[in-house]
Design an enzyme around this catalytic site. Structure first.
Site, PDB file in Angstrom:
ATOM      1  N   THR A  63       2.986  10.982 -37.910  1.00 39.05           N
ATOM      2  CA  THR A  63       3.070  10.120 -36.731  1.00 39.05           C
ATOM      3  C   THR A  63       1.853  10.305 -35.825  1.00 39.05           C
ATOM      4  O   THR A  63       1.170  11.336 -35.874  1.00 39.05           O
ATOM      5  CB  THR A  63       4.309  10.488 -35.888  1.00 39.05           C
ATOM      6  OG1 THR A  63       4.291  11.907 -35.645  1.00 39.05           O
ATOM      7  CG2 THR A  63       5.590  10.108 -36.582  1.00 39.05           C
ATOM      8  N   ASP A  93       0.179  14.013 -35.998  1.00 36.58           N
ATOM      9  CA  ASP A  93      -1.283  14.064 -36.159  1.00 36.58           C
ATOM     10  C   ASP A  93      -1.934  14.137 -34.772  1.00 36.58           C
ATOM     11  O   ASP A  93      -2.677  13.252 -34.371  1.00 36.58           O
ATOM     12  CB  ASP A  93      -1.714  12.801 -36.927  1.00 36.58           C
ATOM     13  CG  ASP A  93      -3.171  12.810 -37.365  1.00 36.58           C
ATOM     14  OD1 ASP A  93      -3.868  13.796 -37.092  1.00 36.58           O
ATOM     15  OD2 ASP A  93      -3.585  11.809 -37.974  1.00 36.58           O
ATOM     16  N   LYS A  95      -4.052  16.357 -33.469  1.00 38.04           N
ATOM     17  CA  LYS A  95      -5.458  16.803 -33.401  1.00 38.04           C
ATOM     18  C   LYS A  95      -5.731  17.520 -32.069  1.00 38.04           C
ATOM     19  O   LYS A  95      -6.582  17.106 -31.279  1.00 38.04           O
ATOM     20  CB  LYS A  95      -6.435  15.643 -33.565  1.00 38.04           C
ATOM     21  CG  LYS A  95      -6.291  14.909 -34.893  1.00 38.04           C
ATOM     22  CD  LYS A  95      -7.387  13.892 -35.074  1.00 38.04           C
ATOM     23  CE  LYS A  95      -7.271  13.112 -36.353  1.00 38.04           C
ATOM     24  NZ  LYS A  95      -6.146  12.158 -36.366  1.00 38.04           N
ATOM     25  N   ASP A  98      -8.502  21.796 -27.370  1.00 41.47           N
ATOM     26  CA  ASP A  98      -8.683  22.248 -25.982  1.00 41.47           C
ATOM     27  C   ASP A  98      -8.581  23.766 -25.950  1.00 41.47           C
ATOM     28  O   ASP A  98      -8.386  24.405 -26.990  1.00 41.47           O
ATOM     29  CB  ASP A  98      -7.641  21.596 -25.056  1.00 41.47           C
ATOM     30  CG  ASP A  98      -8.225  21.324 -23.664  1.00 41.47           C
ATOM     31  OD1 ASP A  98      -8.942  22.213 -23.154  1.00 41.47           O
ATOM     32  OD2 ASP A  98      -7.969  20.248 -23.115  1.00 41.47           O
ATOM     33  N   GLY A 100      -6.834  27.341 -25.423  1.00 43.40           N
ATOM     34  CA  GLY A 100      -5.503  27.758 -25.876  1.00 43.40           C
ATOM     35  C   GLY A 100      -4.404  27.519 -24.861  1.00 43.40           C
ATOM     36  O   GLY A 100      -3.321  27.028 -25.178  1.00 43.40           O
ATOM     37  N   GLY A 240      -1.906   5.049 -44.807  1.00 43.99           N
ATOM     38  CA  GLY A 240      -1.316   4.274 -43.722  1.00 43.99           C
ATOM     39  C   GLY A 240      -1.289   2.801 -44.057  1.00 43.99           C
ATOM     40  O   GLY A 240      -0.377   2.311 -44.717  1.00 43.99           O
TER      41      GLY A 240
HETATM   42  P1  5BU Z   1      -5.185   4.368 -42.679  1.00 45.67           P
HETATM   43  O1  5BU Z   1      -4.442   3.188 -42.195  1.00 45.67           O
HETATM   44  O2  5BU Z   1      -4.719   4.862 -44.077  1.00 45.67           O
HETATM   45  O3  5BU Z   1      -6.690   4.226 -42.598  1.00 45.67           O
HETATM   46  O4  5BU Z   1      -4.764   5.532 -41.658  1.00 45.67           O
HETATM   47  C1  5BU Z   1      -5.294   6.812 -41.727  1.00 45.67           C
HETATM   48  C2  5BU Z   1      -4.540   7.725 -40.795  1.00 45.67           C
HETATM   49  O5  5BU Z   1      -5.028   9.050 -40.950  1.00 45.67           O
HETATM   50  C3  5BU Z   1      -4.673   7.391 -39.323  1.00 45.67           C
HETATM   51  O6  5BU Z   1      -3.458   7.760 -38.693  1.00 45.67           O
HETATM   52  C4  5BU Z   1      -5.798   8.274 -38.848  1.00 45.67           C
HETATM   53  O7  5BU Z   1      -5.641   8.631 -37.485  1.00 45.67           O
HETATM   54  C5  5BU Z   1      -5.617   9.503 -39.734  1.00 45.67           C
HETATM   55  N1  5BU Z   1      -6.866  10.222 -40.061  1.00 45.67           N
HETATM   56  C6  5BU Z   1      -7.937   9.667 -40.719  1.00 45.67           C
HETATM   57  O8  5BU Z   1      -7.917   8.494 -41.064  1.00 45.67           O
HETATM   58  N2  5BU Z   1      -9.027  10.422 -41.022  1.00 45.67           N
HETATM   59  C7  5BU Z   1      -9.110  11.719 -40.713  1.00 45.67           C
HETATM   60  O9  5BU Z   1     -10.120  12.378 -40.997  1.00 45.67           O
HETATM   61  C8  5BU Z   1      -7.990  12.291 -40.056  1.00 45.67           C
HETATM   62  C9  5BU Z   1      -6.887  11.537 -39.746  1.00 45.67           C
HETATM   63 BR1  5BU Z   1      -8.001  14.076 -39.664  1.00 45.67          BR
END
Ligand code: 5BU
Length: 273
Positions: A63, A93, A95, A98, A100, A240
């Site tokens: 999410t 997700d 990420k 900042d 601790g 996604g």
């Molecule tokens: P997509 O629709 O498959 O492109 O979504 C990719 C998801 O993975 C999306 O939620 C991004 O925020 C997440 N993501 C990414 O695309 N690349 C990365 O390096 C990281 C997360 Br970490």
């Protein structure tokens, strides 16, 4: 080679010291799926609907809870119920990036109370080791054994600066927090290339940017296929738009499930054969 990626998920589940990783591998084996759905939907209704319809085919639901416009207790309760019903884990997700002290508040408190419902979160080591130390402390003091962190060791977007020394140090820091760091978000398996790899270490590799029909988007995203990701040592494939934005998301998730599982079987089979 220190990587355990030639072993099956059940073999790795038997040996793994972390209870959440054991559960993750057991789910993958039970449901025959290594797909993580990146459910980037922006209303509670759409998020829960996709989690319900695709839940049987995924191991983890990822999410971005801060994009849900009507976020509230119903969002979290709905996700937790569906995770239970369909046997998948929840990965926020977030990420974290900042100091601790701030990250502990963002993880445990605030409006989102991520620690209460997300089994997995991710963080970057950009601020230094303190961020991982802080999350590790929150997890160990938090009284819930099934919580873990993935370190953001690489990113899929064009021009990403998460490379080289940053990636190498991500692996080094991960080794120091075995009670909370489960592995990495990265495009390939990383730890076995490192000179200080130990024989039994088993980091889980989650790979974003997986898509079977596109090479990227207009804003710098870069994709690989389930087959290349699994061949590169990925354990879980995060997809996604390739799934939720398809004309028929249920057929799409089944295609990703099949491609990901066949690539996994080839990897495990070729290592033992
Ligand atoms: P997509 O629709 O498959 O492109 O979504 C990719 C998801 O993975 C999306 O939620 C991004 O925020 C997440 N993501 C990414 O695309 N690349 C990365 O390096 C990281 C997360 Br970490």
């Amino acid at each position: 080679m220190a990587s355990q990626s030639h072993l099956s998920y059940s073999q790795r589940a038997q040996k793994h010291p972390h209870p959440l990783v054991r559960r993750l591998f057991e789910i993958a084996e039970r449901k025959k799926t290594n797909v993580v759905l990146s459910a980037d939907l922006t209303t509670t209704r759409d998020l829960l609907a996709i989690a319900d319809s695709l839940g049987p085919h995924i191991a983890v639901l990822k999410t971005h809870i801060d994009i849900v416009s009507d976020f509230g207790p119903a969002t979290v309760e709905g996700l937790a119920q569906l995770a239970q019903r369909h046997d998948f884990l929840l990965f926020e997700d977030r990420k974290f990036v900042d100091i601790g002290n701030t990250v502990q508040k963002q993880y445990r408190g605030g409006a989102l109370r991520i620690h209460e419902w997300a089994h997995i979160v991710n963080a970057t080591i950009l601020p230094g080791e303190g961020i991982i130390q802080a999350l590790d402390q929150s997890i160990r003091d938090g009284g819930i054994s099934e919580r873990g962190i993935l370190i953001l060791a690489e990113m899929t977007s064009k021009g990403s600066l998460a490379v080289g020394e940053y990636t190498r140090i991500s692996v080094e820091i991960a080794r120091k927090y075995p009670q909370s760091v489960l592995g990495f978000v990265s495009t390939t398996e990383l730890s076995s290339h490192s000179p200080s790899a130990t024989r039994d270490e088993d980091f889980v590799v989650f790979t974003t940017g997986v898509n079977m029909s596109s090479k990227g988007d207009a804003l710098g995203q870069q994709y690989q296929t389930p087959t290349t990701a699994m061949a590169g040592g990925s354990d879980f494939l995060i997809a996604g738009r390739g799934i939720y934005a398809a004309a028929d998301p249920v057929s799409a998730v089944q295609e990703y499930q099949k491609a990901g599982w066949e690539a996994y079987e080839r990897r495990v089979g070729s290592a033992s054969g």
